[in-house]
Design an enzyme around this catalytic site. Structure first.
Site, PDB file in Angstrom:
ATOM      1  N   HIS A  44      31.701  26.450  19.576  1.00  0.00           N
ATOM      2  CA  HIS A  44      31.702  27.646  19.589  1.00  0.00           C
ATOM      3  C   HIS A  44      32.209  28.471  18.377  1.00  0.00           C
ATOM      4  O   HIS A  44      32.238  29.247  18.667  1.00  0.00           O
ATOM      5  CB  HIS A  44      32.765  27.681  20.839  1.00  0.00           C
ATOM      6  CG  HIS A  44      33.880  27.823  21.093  1.00  0.00           C
ATOM      7  ND1 HIS A  44      34.531  26.269  20.798  1.00  0.00           N
ATOM      8  CD2 HIS A  44      34.802  28.720  21.178  1.00  0.00           C
ATOM      9  CE1 HIS A  44      36.242  26.589  20.644  1.00  0.00           C
ATOM     10  NE2 HIS A  44      36.088  27.599  20.921  1.00  0.00           N
ATOM     11  N   HIS A  77      34.613  22.046  14.518  1.00  0.00           N
ATOM     12  CA  HIS A  77      34.885  23.617  14.114  1.00  0.00           C
ATOM     13  C   HIS A  77      35.672  23.221  13.351  1.00  0.00           C
ATOM     14  O   HIS A  77      34.947  24.176  11.634  1.00  0.00           O
ATOM     15  CB  HIS A  77      36.143  23.704  15.487  1.00  0.00           C
ATOM     16  CG  HIS A  77      36.018  23.633  16.623  1.00  0.00           C
ATOM     17  ND1 HIS A  77      35.162  24.077  17.150  1.00  0.00           N
ATOM     18  CD2 HIS A  77      36.602  23.491  17.386  1.00  0.00           C
ATOM     19  CE1 HIS A  77      34.504  23.819  18.093  1.00  0.00           C
ATOM     20  NE2 HIS A  77      36.044  23.311  18.509  1.00  0.00           N
TER      21      HIS A  77
HETATM   22  C1  BG6 Z   1      38.408  23.497  21.513  1.00  0.00           C
HETATM   23  C2  BG6 Z   1      39.376  22.333  21.911  1.00  0.00           C
HETATM   24  O1  BG6 Z   1      36.957  22.841  21.148  1.00  0.00           O
HETATM   25  O2  BG6 Z   1      38.291  24.564  21.107  1.00  0.00           O
HETATM   26  C3  BG6 Z   1      40.961  23.327  22.288  1.00  0.00           C
HETATM   27  O3  BG6 Z   1      38.754  21.210  22.725  1.00  0.00           O
HETATM   28  C4  BG6 Z   1      40.979  23.788  21.437  1.00  0.00           C
HETATM   29  O4  BG6 Z   1      41.802  21.587  22.254  1.00  0.00           O
HETATM   30  C5  BG6 Z   1      39.899  25.168  21.806  1.00  0.00           C
HETATM   31  O5  BG6 Z   1      42.488  24.712  21.962  1.00  0.00           O
HETATM   32  C6  BG6 Z   1      40.127  26.272  20.619  1.00  0.00           C
HETATM   33  O6  BG6 Z   1      39.349  27.063  20.434  1.00  0.00           O
HETATM   34  P1  BG6 Z   1      39.409  28.856  20.318  1.00  0.00           P
HETATM   35  O7  BG6 Z   1      37.958  29.531  20.799  1.00  0.00           O
HETATM   36  O8  BG6 Z   1      41.010  29.474  21.447  1.00  0.00           O
HETATM   37  O9  BG6 Z   1      40.479  28.863  18.503  1.00  0.00           O
END
Ligand code: BG6
Length: 484
Positions: A173, A235
């Site tokens: 994402h 990520h």
């Molecule tokens: C997820 C992780 O992929 O991304 C989580 O599993 C994390 O641990 C999250 O909190 C963070 O996403 P964002 O969009 O809030 O930065």
């Protein structure tokens, strides 16, 4: 622009992801006029719901997670929803799904697996069995895609037995975040940066994804993963790829993914020989966060033996012509001082100063790409302090805040990504070989840690992590941008 007619099937429709992310994202796309009249969202879970029961459930999720919900759009959205009860483990209910899908056999079919990865295989086998995987079908997988290279391979093989690679959408994402896509715009739609984008002009790069929250209700999963698998493997490495990749031929999915893959393959290995020097693991202890006292990770977990890291800092290097000798400092953790995600590109100092000492210190230029919160891009430059007081220099930010520049709602990453699935655009999704290459770099780090006598270093919740992480960059005569 409206997308083509579709049926989107959501497995795990009563779960957290569906409530917090998928339903709100779909609602917004519908309210913005992107969904054709016949577009349906077919929700499936184990609960014994009727269509209307699930619509009521969806409505309360939207009320909780969408600001400015509009009654007319809400009703239009709820009317798209159907519910099919499926018990994935026994396979009961898949026939019912087939009946619903057969009502519009020629439309795009997207199957969204918003469930744990242990169920991916069973779902795909059942979809194959009931014969609903046609040429217009695609499948969306959420992370974690395995917990190491071998398990990722097994998972990809199972899904790959039913869907072709060009039908498989592996969501990261972070790639759907507006500022992350802006990184590509910044690099490849401006003439300014690219000539300087290399080891001759860039001193180092920092990527920080700091969270102030703890592991929340996910301690069970998190304890089997840790920060390296949960955030870095996907990520952070994806962000690193977008910063470091060569210009792709076009935005075509494989052009972009080919270039990202080359970066992953060029990462210098971190293993037992060098992991002590290049990695720092941390685990939060009790402290204060978001204005209140919070327990430590082990207390939250209820297991004082866990060695799972909730923080990691790494010094990575990309061994190729463009980047040799430029450290990429990567850092992520839970219960840190603030929630902030940013990429900092630190340029080299000017080669020679023409100013005398009274002018003050000349700080090297720095480009900051802020992912969240306060999305924006900032370039730090030196200027003359205004006024008649002689030549005094000062660093100022040339700022582009998205909230101020564009007075529009910042769409959530899932809005863009789900619509890309319907459009069949894989540019922002991970290809199988990227996942493999990312694990191939992560696995030896994980193995080095597993064989090490050291345990993660404690850090107080609400701080920037263990002091060793600060030492990791200070040893090189540098500092983390957030602590300047
Ligand atoms: C997820 C992780 O992929 O991304 C989580 O599993 C994390 O641990 C999250 O909190 C963070 O996403 P964002 O969009 O809030 O930065």
């Amino acid at each position: 622009i409206e997308v083509d007619e579709f049926d989107l099937v959501v497995f795990g429709a009563s779960g957290d992801l569906a409530q917090r992310k998928l339903l709100p994202a779909l609602y917004h796309r519908d309210a913005d006029g992107q969904m054709p009249g016949s577009g349906r969202i077919i929700c499936s879970a184990r609960r014994d719901y009727s269509d209307d029961d699930y619509r009521a459930f969806a409505k309360s999720a939207l009320q909780e997670h969408v600001k400015d919900l509009d009654d007319v759009h809400l009703q239009q959205f709820l009317d798209r929803i159907r519910y099919v009860k499926i018990d994935i483990a026994t396979g009961d209910g898949f026939e019912g799904l087939k009946e619903v899908l057969d009502e519009q056999p020629d439309v795009i079919r997207a199957f969204y697996l918003a469930v744990g990865p242990d169920l991916f295989g069973t779902i795909c086998e059942n979809l194959g069995r009931i014969g609903v995987v046609n040429d217009h079908a695609r499948v969306v997988m959420e992370k974690p895609i395995g917990k190491d290279g071998a398990s990722a391979k097994a998972l990809n093989d199972t899904v790959g037995a039913v869907f072709h690679e060009d039908q498989i959408f592996r969501i990261d994402h972070y790639l759907g975040k507006e500022t992350v896509q802006n990184l590509m715009a910044l690099r490849f739609a401006n003439a300014l940066f690219e000539p300087l984008w290399n080891a001759a002009h860039i001193d180092h790069v920092q990527i920080t994804v700091a969270e102030s929250l703890g592991t929340g209700g996910r301690a069970g999963y998190y304890d089997t993963a840790g920060a390296l698998r949960d955030m870095v493997q996907n990520h952070i490495l994806q962000l690193l790829c977008l910063v470091a990749m060569e210009p792709p031929e076009s935005m075509n999915a494989d052009s972009v993914r080919d270039e990202k893959l080359k970066v992953l393959k060029a990462l210098a290995p971190i293993n037992e020989q060098n992991s002590d020097k290049l990695t720092v693991r941390g685990q939060y202890r009790a402290g204060a966060s978001a204005g209140g006292a919070v327990p430590g990770y082990l207390e939250e977990l209820g297991n004082d033996q866990s060695r799972t890291e909730t923080f990691v800092a790494l010094k990575a290097e990309i061994a190729n012509w463009r980047w040799a000798g430029v450290p990429f400092y990567l850092r992520t953790g839970k219960r840190l001082a603030r929630r902030v995600s940013e990429i900092v590109v630190q340029f080299r100092p000017i080669p020679h100063s023409i100013f005398d000492v009274e002018a003050g210190r000349i700080t090297a230029n720095r480009l900051i790409i802020r992912l969240q919160p306060d999305e924006g891009v900032q370039m730090q430059v030196m200027i003359k302090d205004p006024g008649p007081g002689g030549m005094r220099l000062r660093q100022v930010p040339l700022d582009m805040s998205f909230a101020e520049a564009f007075k529009v709602r910042n769409p959530d990453a899932y809005e863009r990504l789900i619509m890309d699935v319907i459009r069949g655009n894989q540019t922002l999704f991970m290809r199988r070989d990227e996942v493999d290459a990312a694990w191939a770099w992560i696995d030896p780090i994980q193995a080095a840690w597993a064989n090490s006598k050291e345990t993660p270093k404690g850090y107080t919740a609400g701080t920037w992590g263990p002091s060793a992480a600060i030492a990791l960059v200070e040893r090189d005569g540098r500092t983390w941008a957030e602590e300047d």
